[in-house]
Scaffold this motif. Structure first.
Motif, PDB file in Angstrom:
ATOM      1  N   LYS A  58       0.008   8.253 -15.029  1.00  7.67           N
ATOM      2  CA  LYS A  58       1.065   7.620 -14.484  1.00  7.67           C
ATOM      3  C   LYS A  58       1.125   7.638 -12.966  1.00  7.67           C
ATOM      4  N   LEU A  59       0.572   8.674 -12.511  1.00  5.06           N
ATOM      5  CA  LEU A  59       0.683   8.835 -10.849  1.00  5.06           C
ATOM      6  C   LEU A  59      -0.439   8.314 -10.219  1.00  5.06           C
ATOM      7  N   VAL A  60      -1.649   8.318 -10.781  1.00  3.75           N
ATOM      8  CA  VAL A  60      -2.772   7.600 -10.021  1.00  3.75           C
ATOM      9  C   VAL A  60      -2.659   6.299  -9.562  1.00  3.75           C
ATOM     10  N   GLU A  61      -1.908   5.591 -10.300  1.00  2.00           N
ATOM     11  CA  GLU A  61      -2.027   4.169  -9.862  1.00  2.00           C
ATOM     12  C   GLU A  61      -1.033   3.976  -8.525  1.00  2.00           C
ATOM     13  N   ILE A  62       0.124   4.625  -8.818  1.00  2.00           N
ATOM     14  CA  ILE A  62       1.051   4.850  -7.806  1.00  2.00           C
ATOM     15  C   ILE A  62       0.519   5.390  -6.581  1.00  2.00           C
ATOM     16  N   ASP A  63      -0.015   6.374  -6.556  1.00  2.00           N
ATOM     17  CA  ASP A  63      -0.760   7.247  -5.837  1.00  2.00           C
ATOM     18  C   ASP A  63      -1.869   6.074  -4.899  1.00  2.00           C
ATOM     19  N   ARG A  64      -2.600   5.354  -5.614  1.00  2.00           N
ATOM     20  CA  ARG A  64      -3.565   4.322  -4.948  1.00  2.00           C
ATOM     21  C   ARG A  64      -2.689   3.287  -4.380  1.00  2.00           C
ATOM     22  N   LEU A  65      -1.746   2.877  -4.896  1.00  2.00           N
ATOM     23  CA  LEU A  65      -0.816   1.829  -4.054  1.00  2.00           C
ATOM     24  C   LEU A  65      -0.107   2.359  -2.762  1.00  2.00           C
ATOM     25  N   CYS A  66       0.193   3.459  -2.725  1.00  2.00           N
ATOM     26  CA  CYS A  66       0.764   4.227  -1.497  1.00  2.00           C
ATOM     27  C   CYS A  66      -0.312   4.250  -0.595  1.00  2.00           C
ATOM     28  N   SER A  67      -1.441   4.752  -0.844  1.00  2.00           N
ATOM     29  CA  SER A  67      -2.577   4.672   0.277  1.00  2.00           C
ATOM     30  C   SER A  67      -2.772   3.335   0.645  1.00  2.00           C
ATOM     31  N   ARG A  68      -2.895   2.424  -0.125  1.00  4.25           N
ATOM     32  CA  ARG A  68      -3.214   0.874   0.134  1.00  4.25           C
ATOM     33  C   ARG A  68      -2.320   0.466   1.023  1.00  4.25           C
ATOM     34  N   ILE A  69      -0.658   0.671   0.870  1.00  2.00           N
ATOM     35  CA  ILE A  69       0.253   0.213   1.576  1.00  2.00           C
ATOM     36  C   ILE A  69       0.055   0.724   3.188  1.00  2.00           C
ATOM     37  N   VAL A  70      -0.158   2.054   3.076  1.00  2.00           N
ATOM     38  CA  VAL A  70      -0.543   2.388   4.558  1.00  2.00           C
ATOM     39  C   VAL A  70      -1.552   1.691   5.270  1.00  2.00           C
ATOM     40  N   HIS A  71      -2.624   1.337   4.478  1.00  2.00           N
ATOM     41  CA  HIS A  71      -3.781   0.717   5.275  1.00  2.00           C
ATOM     42  C   HIS A  71      -3.268  -0.681   5.783  1.00  2.00           C
ATOM     43  N   LEU A  72      -2.656  -1.325   4.645  1.00  2.00           N
ATOM     44  CA  LEU A  72      -2.209  -2.792   5.065  1.00  2.00           C
ATOM     45  C   LEU A  72      -1.182  -2.801   6.016  1.00  2.00           C
ATOM     46  N   ALA A  73      -0.256  -1.886   6.182  1.00  2.00           N
ATOM     47  CA  ALA A  73       0.756  -1.877   7.319  1.00  2.00           C
ATOM     48  C   ALA A  73       0.271  -1.540   8.659  1.00  2.00           C
ATOM     49  N   GLU A  74      -0.935  -0.795   8.607  1.00  5.98           N
ATOM     50  CA  GLU A  74      -1.599  -0.517   9.824  1.00  5.98           C
ATOM     51  C   GLU A  74      -2.448  -1.568  10.425  1.00  5.98           C
ATOM     52  N   ASN A  75      -2.839  -2.572   9.457  1.00  2.90           N
ATOM     53  CA  ASN A  75      -3.705  -3.650   9.834  1.00  2.90           C
ATOM     54  C   ASN A  75      -2.850  -4.934   9.682  1.00  2.90           C
ATOM     55  N   GLU A  76      -1.812  -4.692   9.525  1.00  6.39           N
ATOM     56  CA  GLU A  76      -0.607  -5.998   9.486  1.00  6.39           C
ATOM     57  C   GLU A  76      -1.255  -7.142   8.753  1.00  6.39           C
ATOM     58  N   GLU A  77      -1.600  -6.730   7.608  1.00  6.99           N
ATOM     59  CA  GLU A  77      -1.917  -7.928   6.620  1.00  6.99           C
ATOM     60  C   GLU A  77      -0.700  -8.369   5.709  1.00  6.99           C
ATOM     61  N   ASP A  78      -1.015  -9.559   5.294  1.00  8.88           N
ATOM     62  CA  ASP A  78       0.311 -10.259   4.542  1.00  8.88           C
ATOM     63  C   ASP A  78       0.134  -9.858   3.348  1.00  8.88           C
TER      64      ASP A  78
ATOM     65  N   GLU B 195       2.072  -5.978  -2.462  1.00  9.85           N
ATOM     66  CA  GLU B 195       1.787  -4.554  -2.764  1.00  9.85           C
ATOM     67  C   GLU B 195       3.174  -3.767  -2.947  1.00  9.85           C
ATOM     68  N   LEU B 196       4.153  -3.762  -1.948  1.00  4.36           N
ATOM     69  CA  LEU B 196       5.268  -3.260  -1.957  1.00  4.36           C
ATOM     70  C   LEU B 196       5.933  -3.565  -3.451  1.00  4.36           C
ATOM     71  N   ALA B 197       6.064  -4.871  -3.654  1.00  2.34           N
ATOM     72  CA  ALA B 197       6.824  -5.278  -4.776  1.00  2.34           C
ATOM     73  C   ALA B 197       6.272  -4.499  -6.083  1.00  2.34           C
ATOM     74  N   GLU B 198       5.004  -4.451  -6.167  1.00  2.00           N
ATOM     75  CA  GLU B 198       4.202  -3.821  -7.382  1.00  2.00           C
ATOM     76  C   GLU B 198       4.402  -2.307  -7.259  1.00  2.00           C
ATOM     77  N   LEU B 199       4.396  -1.685  -6.054  1.00  2.00           N
ATOM     78  CA  LEU B 199       4.835  -0.162  -6.089  1.00  2.00           C
ATOM     79  C   LEU B 199       6.227  -0.128  -6.601  1.00  2.00           C
ATOM     80  N   ARG B 200       7.070  -0.898  -6.082  1.00  2.00           N
ATOM     81  CA  ARG B 200       8.527  -0.750  -6.570  1.00  2.00           C
ATOM     82  C   ARG B 200       8.549  -0.796  -7.805  1.00  2.00           C
TER      83      ARG B 200
END
Length: 125
Positions: free
Chosen positions: A77-97, A102-107
């Motif tokens: 249950k925690l692995v997929e959420i962990d993956r999304l959190c890391s991906r969101i940091v990457h997407l936010a730093e690179n200002e991707e659309d 991804e935030l909606a999926e994490l939510r």
């Protein structure tokens, strides 16, 4: 009679731990969900720098929660959420659309985790 008292004590202890852990999981998920909403608002307003800063903070909060929650929750249950959190940091730093999707999926995944850990009378008995 002593065995009955010891058994009842153990049962009450287990129920108490279960209730406490579910309350802790629900509160932690609510805190992270609040951070997700804040990041989403920042991204919608075009404040990408603060969105990236808050995404890193959210990821750190998630890591802290995951370390403790891995004892109480199933690891899958925690692995997929962990993956999304890391991906969101990457997407936010690179200002991707893709970040808002991804935030909606994490939510949604955090909502499912939270609802799955809510103790209900029907799930206990």
């Amino acid at each position: 009679m002593t065995r009955v008292k010891v058994s009842a004590s153990i049962l009450l202890l287990l129920v108490g731990i279960s209730v406490f852990s579910s309350i802790w999981v629900n509160r932690s998920c609510d805190d992270i969900l609040g951070e997700i909403d804040f990041i989403y608002d920042l991204a919608e307003n075009g404040d990408n720098y603060n969105a990236a800063v808050n995404a890193r903070k959210m990821n750190a909060d998630w890591e802290s929660f995951r370390e403790k929650a891995s004892v109480l929750l199933k690891y899958d249950k925690l692995v997929e959420i962990d993956r999304l959190c890391s991906r969101i940091v990457h997407l936010a730093e690179n200002e991707e659309d893709e970040m808002t999707a991804e935030l909606a999926e994490l939510r949604d995944m955090l909502e499912m985790l939270k609802s799955g850990e809510t103790p209900l009378f029907t799930s206990v008995f």
